[in-house]
Design a protein around this motif. Structure first.
Motif, PDB file in Angstrom:
ATOM      1  N   GLN A   1     -15.029  -5.231  19.261  1.00  0.00           N
ATOM      2  CA  GLN A   1     -16.457  -5.417  19.034  1.00  0.00           C
ATOM      3  C   GLN A   1     -16.917  -4.826  17.712  1.00  0.00           C
ATOM      4  OE1 GLN A   1     -15.106  -3.286  21.053  1.00  0.00           O
ATOM      5  NE2 GLN A   1     -16.217  -1.341  21.112  1.00  0.00           N
ATOM      6  N   ASN A   2     -16.084  -4.001  17.083  1.00  0.00           N
ATOM      7  CA  ASN A   2     -16.495  -3.324  15.847  1.00  0.00           C
ATOM      8  C   ASN A   2     -16.113  -4.136  14.606  1.00  0.00           C
ATOM      9  OD1 ASN A   2     -17.662  -0.752  16.836  1.00  0.00           O
ATOM     10  ND2 ASN A   2     -15.614  -0.442  17.658  1.00  0.00           N
ATOM     11  N   THR A   3     -16.555  -5.373  14.554  1.00  0.00           N
ATOM     12  CA  THR A   3     -16.173  -6.274  13.467  1.00  0.00           C
ATOM     13  C   THR A   3     -16.643  -5.760  12.115  1.00  0.00           C
ATOM     14  OG1 THR A   3     -16.430  -8.080  15.047  1.00  0.00           O
ATOM     15  CG2 THR A   3     -16.188  -8.690  12.726  1.00  0.00           C
ATOM     16  N   ARG A   4     -17.893  -5.362  12.048  1.00  0.00           N
ATOM     17  CA  ARG A   4     -18.441  -4.911  10.764  1.00  0.00           C
ATOM     18  C   ARG A   4     -17.774  -3.623  10.305  1.00  0.00           C
ATOM     19  NH1 ARG A   4     -24.391  -3.694  11.284  1.00  0.00           N
ATOM     20  NH2 ARG A   4     -23.499  -2.012  12.519  1.00  0.00           N
ATOM     21  N   THR A   5     -17.577  -2.671  11.217  1.00  0.00           N
ATOM     22  CA  THR A   5     -16.941  -1.410  10.833  1.00  0.00           C
ATOM     23  C   THR A   5     -15.522  -1.648  10.335  1.00  0.00           C
ATOM     24  OG1 THR A   5     -18.286  -0.198  12.433  1.00  0.00           O
ATOM     25  CG2 THR A   5     -16.295   0.892  11.648  1.00  0.00           C
ATOM     26  N   ARG A   6     -14.781  -2.552  10.993  1.00  0.00           N
ATOM     27  CA  ARG A   6     -13.431  -2.862  10.534  1.00  0.00           C
ATOM     28  C   ARG A   6     -13.460  -3.406   9.098  1.00  0.00           C
ATOM     29  NH1 ARG A   6      -8.924  -3.506  13.227  1.00  0.00           N
ATOM     30  NH2 ARG A   6     -10.071  -3.575  15.201  1.00  0.00           N
ATOM     31  N   ALA A   7     -14.404  -4.307   8.826  1.00  0.00           N
ATOM     32  CA  ALA A   7     -14.509  -4.871   7.479  1.00  0.00           C
ATOM     33  C   ALA A   7     -14.886  -3.793   6.463  1.00  0.00           C
ATOM     34  CB  ALA A   7     -15.530  -6.002   7.463  1.00  0.00           C
ATOM     35  N   LEU A   8     -15.830  -2.915   6.827  1.00  0.00           N
ATOM     36  CA  LEU A   8     -16.233  -1.842   5.924  1.00  0.00           C
ATOM     37  C   LEU A   8     -15.060  -0.913   5.615  1.00  0.00           C
ATOM     38  CD1 LEU A   8     -19.697  -0.974   7.499  1.00  0.00           C
ATOM     39  CD2 LEU A   8     -19.350  -1.785   5.164  1.00  0.00           C
ATOM     40  N   HIS A   9     -14.296  -0.559   6.644  1.00  0.00           N
ATOM     41  CA  HIS A   9     -13.161   0.336   6.442  1.00  0.00           C
ATOM     42  C   HIS A   9     -12.051  -0.341   5.638  1.00  0.00           C
ATOM     43  CE1 HIS A   9     -14.117   3.271  10.011  1.00  0.00           C
ATOM     44  NE2 HIS A   9     -15.085   3.196   9.119  1.00  0.00           N
ATOM     45  N   THR A  10     -11.819  -1.633   5.887  1.00  0.00           N
ATOM     46  CA  THR A  10     -10.785  -2.347   5.136  1.00  0.00           C
ATOM     47  C   THR A  10     -11.137  -2.403   3.657  1.00  0.00           C
ATOM     48  OG1 THR A  10     -10.262  -3.709   7.079  1.00  0.00           O
ATOM     49  CG2 THR A  10      -9.507  -4.515   4.945  1.00  0.00           C
ATOM     50  N   ALA A  11     -12.403  -2.706   3.353  1.00  0.00           N
ATOM     51  CA  ALA A  11     -12.836  -2.747   1.954  1.00  0.00           C
ATOM     52  C   ALA A  11     -12.717  -1.362   1.315  1.00  0.00           C
ATOM     53  CB  ALA A  11     -14.269  -3.254   1.863  1.00  0.00           C
ATOM     54  N   LEU A  12     -13.010  -0.307   2.084  1.00  0.00           N
ATOM     55  CA  LEU A  12     -12.914   1.049   1.558  1.00  0.00           C
ATOM     56  C   LEU A  12     -11.464   1.436   1.273  1.00  0.00           C
ATOM     57  CD1 LEU A  12     -14.428   3.629   0.831  1.00  0.00           C
ATOM     58  CD2 LEU A  12     -14.290   4.306   3.239  1.00  0.00           C
ATOM     59  N   ILE A  13     -10.557   1.029   2.151  1.00  0.00           N
ATOM     60  CA  ILE A  13      -9.134   1.294   1.924  1.00  0.00           C
ATOM     61  C   ILE A  13      -8.662   0.593   0.649  1.00  0.00           C
ATOM     62  CG2 ILE A  13      -6.804   0.876   2.812  1.00  0.00           C
ATOM     63  CD1 ILE A  13      -8.078   1.150   5.657  1.00  0.00           C
ATOM     64  N   ALA A  14      -9.050  -0.657   0.492  1.00  0.00           N
ATOM     65  CA  ALA A  14      -8.659  -1.405  -0.712  1.00  0.00           C
ATOM     66  C   ALA A  14      -9.215  -0.742  -1.964  1.00  0.00           C
ATOM     67  CB  ALA A  14      -9.149  -2.852  -0.602  1.00  0.00           C
ATOM     68  N   SER A  15     -10.488  -0.323  -1.922  1.00  0.00           N
ATOM     69  CA  SER A  15     -11.095   0.341  -3.081  1.00  0.00           C
ATOM     70  C   SER A  15     -10.406   1.653  -3.404  1.00  0.00           C
ATOM     71  CB  SER A  15     -12.585   0.603  -2.826  1.00  0.00           C
ATOM     72  OG  SER A  15     -13.352  -0.547  -3.043  1.00  0.00           O
ATOM     73  N   THR A  16     -10.035   2.403  -2.373  1.00  0.00           N
ATOM     74  CA  THR A  16      -9.373   3.696  -2.596  1.00  0.00           C
ATOM     75  C   THR A  16      -8.016   3.494  -3.255  1.00  0.00           C
ATOM     76  OG1 THR A  16     -10.520   4.571  -0.656  1.00  0.00           O
ATOM     77  CG2 THR A  16      -8.672   5.856  -1.503  1.00  0.00           C
ATOM     78  N   HIS A  17      -7.273   2.473  -2.831  1.00  0.00           N
ATOM     79  CA  HIS A  17      -6.005   2.152  -3.492  1.00  0.00           C
ATOM     80  C   HIS A  17      -6.246   1.788  -4.964  1.00  0.00           C
ATOM     81  CE1 HIS A  17      -2.861   2.360  -0.481  1.00  0.00           C
ATOM     82  NE2 HIS A  17      -3.620   1.745   0.408  1.00  0.00           N
ATOM     83  N   ALA A  18      -7.297   1.002  -5.214  1.00  0.00           N
ATOM     84  CA  ALA A  18      -7.584   0.595  -6.595  1.00  0.00           C
ATOM     85  C   ALA A  18      -7.950   1.804  -7.449  1.00  0.00           C
ATOM     86  CB  ALA A  18      -8.713  -0.431  -6.610  1.00  0.00           C
ATOM     87  N   ARG A  19      -8.754   2.702  -6.909  1.00  0.00           N
ATOM     88  CA  ARG A  19      -9.143   3.898  -7.659  1.00  0.00           C
ATOM     89  C   ARG A  19      -7.948   4.822  -7.896  1.00  0.00           C
ATOM     90  NH1 ARG A  19     -14.037   6.070  -4.162  1.00  0.00           N
ATOM     91  NH2 ARG A  19     -14.214   7.653  -5.802  1.00  0.00           N
ATOM     92  N   ALA A  20      -6.983   4.766  -6.990  1.00  0.00           N
ATOM     93  CA  ALA A  20      -5.779   5.581  -7.158  1.00  0.00           C
ATOM     94  C   ALA A  20      -4.777   4.950  -8.114  1.00  0.00           C
ATOM     95  CB  ALA A  20      -5.120   5.804  -5.798  1.00  0.00           C
ATOM     96  N   GLY A  21      -5.074   3.727  -8.583  1.00  0.00           N
ATOM     97  CA  GLY A  21      -4.199   3.050  -9.544  1.00  0.00           C
ATOM     98  C   GLY A  21      -3.159   2.148  -8.923  1.00  0.00           C
ATOM     99  N   ASP A  22      -3.169   1.976  -7.603  1.00  0.00           N
ATOM    100  CA  ASP A  22      -2.198   1.103  -6.926  1.00  0.00           C
ATOM    101  C   ASP A  22      -2.848  -0.254  -6.702  1.00  0.00           C
ATOM    102  OD1 ASP A  22      -0.270  -0.105  -5.408  1.00  0.00           O
ATOM    103  OD2 ASP A  22      -0.046   1.545  -3.973  1.00  0.00           O
ATOM    104  N   THR A  23      -2.861  -1.078  -7.754  1.00  0.00           N
ATOM    105  CA  THR A  23      -3.548  -2.366  -7.652  1.00  0.00           C
ATOM    106  C   THR A  23      -2.817  -3.335  -6.736  1.00  0.00           C
ATOM    107  OG1 THR A  23      -2.425  -3.100  -9.670  1.00  0.00           O
ATOM    108  CG2 THR A  23      -4.632  -2.164  -9.912  1.00  0.00           C
ATOM    109  N   ASP A  24      -1.484  -3.208  -6.618  1.00  0.00           N
ATOM    110  CA  ASP A  24      -0.754  -4.096  -5.707  1.00  0.00           C
ATOM    111  C   ASP A  24      -1.239  -3.901  -4.272  1.00  0.00           C
ATOM    112  OD1 ASP A  24       0.696  -5.087  -7.809  1.00  0.00           O
ATOM    113  OD2 ASP A  24       2.493  -3.894  -7.400  1.00  0.00           O
ATOM    114  N   ALA A  25      -1.328  -2.644  -3.850  1.00  0.00           N
ATOM    115  CA  ALA A  25      -1.806  -2.361  -2.493  1.00  0.00           C
ATOM    116  C   ALA A  25      -3.267  -2.789  -2.332  1.00  0.00           C
ATOM    117  CB  ALA A  25      -1.661  -0.879  -2.180  1.00  0.00           C
ATOM    118  N   ALA A  26      -4.076  -2.566  -3.373  1.00  0.00           N
ATOM    119  CA  ALA A  26      -5.486  -2.968  -3.309  1.00  0.00           C
ATOM    120  C   ALA A  26      -5.606  -4.472  -3.111  1.00  0.00           C
ATOM    121  CB  ALA A  26      -6.213  -2.534  -4.580  1.00  0.00           C
TER     122      ALA A  26
END
Length: 452
Positions: free
Chosen positions: A374-399
């Motif tokens: 039921q937590n569709t929006r929270t899952r999307a928010l967390h997924t986008a945050l994980i991708a952004s954190t990888h990008a900020r850490a310099g791991d663009t492949d993972a992002a």
């Protein structure tokens, strides 16, 4: 000493209609004119406060124009009453009394129901937010909230309001609140069902529970407005919810609402004000159940993380983790059941990333996605945050890999907060767009339904 009149237009109309020294008579006529709205019980004191700046609801103003027009023998427009634009969300002031809170809910719910799709005036006011926190925390409790009115309200009637809140909460978590129609439908139900109940007849015991239920509904509508980017409307509803929770002697839900206000302040970049709001919520909650305290400390951590206060952030996270480890002994009120280890992991991911502690932040990723269906929006928010954190850490492949999973999560969600997360992700990837993989991810993000 009587306060000076601030609404000269209304004073002039009352005098012209013969009510200049007969405010009680005007109130009785107003109650009669509004009998189809439920049981109003306005009196001379109500007129006193309207003359001195308090704004009645839109339907009350309509009854005023009807009453005055009948006496004056000419049409009266709402604008002539001198209360200002009805479409405004007001000044987000914490109501001094229960009656003032009921009047304010009537006004704002009617405005939202009738003007859905129209952007409301105003912005988030951190000063008013902090004033509301002080009022909620330190004002004396209401001696009684019993009321005499036309519609008798029972405990069974109040239970139906909790079911209504559950319905909109579930819909919000699954689909987001970006559609103005959703909020307008909820506001319309509040105007037609809850407003008459608040103006009805009830004992002090039923009235306290009614105030708690109304606070729950105001809080849900506040969160939906926040998710939709209507920040003045969201703040106003949180403040009304705080006042209703105060009347219902529900300090835990009041603390929860104050934490929601802190979360909104973090979203808008008011980190230090958010920290003060979160700490006020923790102080006001007192010896609260462990899950409630875990949520409050997690909110404080996100505020301190955004402010760059590393020690305070990590201390708050540690407190939240310890509290969540004790939840088996006391699960807390039903509304806190949403807060799980996944939500705490999402908060930790956010604030540790804000502090530049990317490896530690990404350790939270698996738990942050351990969410119910039921937590569709929270899952999307967390997924986008994980991708952004990888990008900020310099791991663009993972992002980029995480970006590709977003399409599944965001397809059915309408949320301004999610759009903001997607923009942040795109901004973090854009410096590397010379990479074909990154460019492909940017193109995919641009056409994602949630991003438009």
């Amino acid at each position: 000493m009587a306060r000076p009149v601030t609404n000269a237009a209304f004073e002039g109309l009352l005098a012209a209609a013969g009510y200049g020294n007969a405010h009680a008579a005007f109130a009785r006529q107003l109650n009669h004119a509004g009998r189809e709205q439920g049981a109003w019980r306005y009196d001379a004191a109500s007129v006193y406060w309207w003359l001195r700046g308090r704004t009645p609801g839109e339907n009350v103003q309509a009854a005023m124009t009807e009453t005055l027009a009948r006496k004056l023998g000419r049409p009266i427009s709402a604008a002539e009453l001198g209360f200002g634009a009805l479409s405004s969300t007001g000044s987000c002031v914490y109501p001094a009394s229960v009656d003032a809170a009921i009047d304010a809910t009537d006004q704002i719910w009617t405005t939202l129901a009738k003007h859905h799709g129209r952007t409301t005036d105003g912005t988030f006011d951190s000063g008013k937010a902090l004033q509301a926190a002080l009022g909620w925390r330190y004002d004396l409790p209401d001696e009684t909230v019993n009321r005499q009115g036309r519609q008798q309200v029972t405990a069974t009637d109040v239970l139906s309001l909790y079911a209504l809140a559950d319905h909109f909460t579930d819909m919000d978590r699954r689909h987001g609140s970006g559609s103005p129609h959703t909020r307008a439908v909820m506001a319309d139900l509040l105007v037609r069902q809850v407003g008459p109940m608040l103006r009805g007849a009830y004992t002090d015991t039923v009235g306290r529970d009614l105030m708690r239920a109304a606070a729950t509904l105001a809080g849900q509508l506040a969160f939906m407005s926040y998710d939709a980017g209507e920040h003045a409307m969201a703040q106003h509803h949180v403040i009304l919810g705080l006042r209703l929770a105060k009347a219902g002697n529900d300090r835990l839900y009041g603390a929860h609402l104050l934490a929601n206000l802190a979360t909104q302040a973090v979203f808008l970049g008011h980190a230090r004000e958010a920290a003060r709001l979160a700490e006020a919520a923790i102080d006001g909650a007192g010896r609260a159940p462990a899950t409630v305290l875990a949520r409050l400390h997690a909110t404080a951590a996100t505020a301190y993380g955004q402010a760059g206060e590393r020690r305070a952030c990590q201390l708050a996270l540690n407190k939240a983790e310890r509290c969540l480890g004790r939840t088996g002994t006391d699960p807390g009120p039903r509304w806190i059941g949403y807060f799980t280890p996944a939500h705490l992991a999402g908060a930790a991911l956010r604030c540790l990333g804000d502090l530049g502690l990317y490896p530690q932040a990404l350790l939270q990723a698996p738990e942050a996605l351990n969410l119910g269906s039921q937590n569709t929006r929270t899952r999307a928010l967390h997924t986008a945050l994980i991708a952004s954190t990888h990008a900020r850490a310099g791991d663009t492949d993972a992002a980029c890999d995480w970006s590709r999973t977003l399409a599944r999560d965001v397809a059915s969600v309408q949320s301004v907060r999610l759009r903001q997360r997607l923009r942040e992700l795109a901004n973090n990837l854009r410096p590397h767009q010379s990479s074909p993989q990154v460019n492909e991810a940017l193109v995919a993000l641009a056409v994602t339904p949630a991003a438009t």
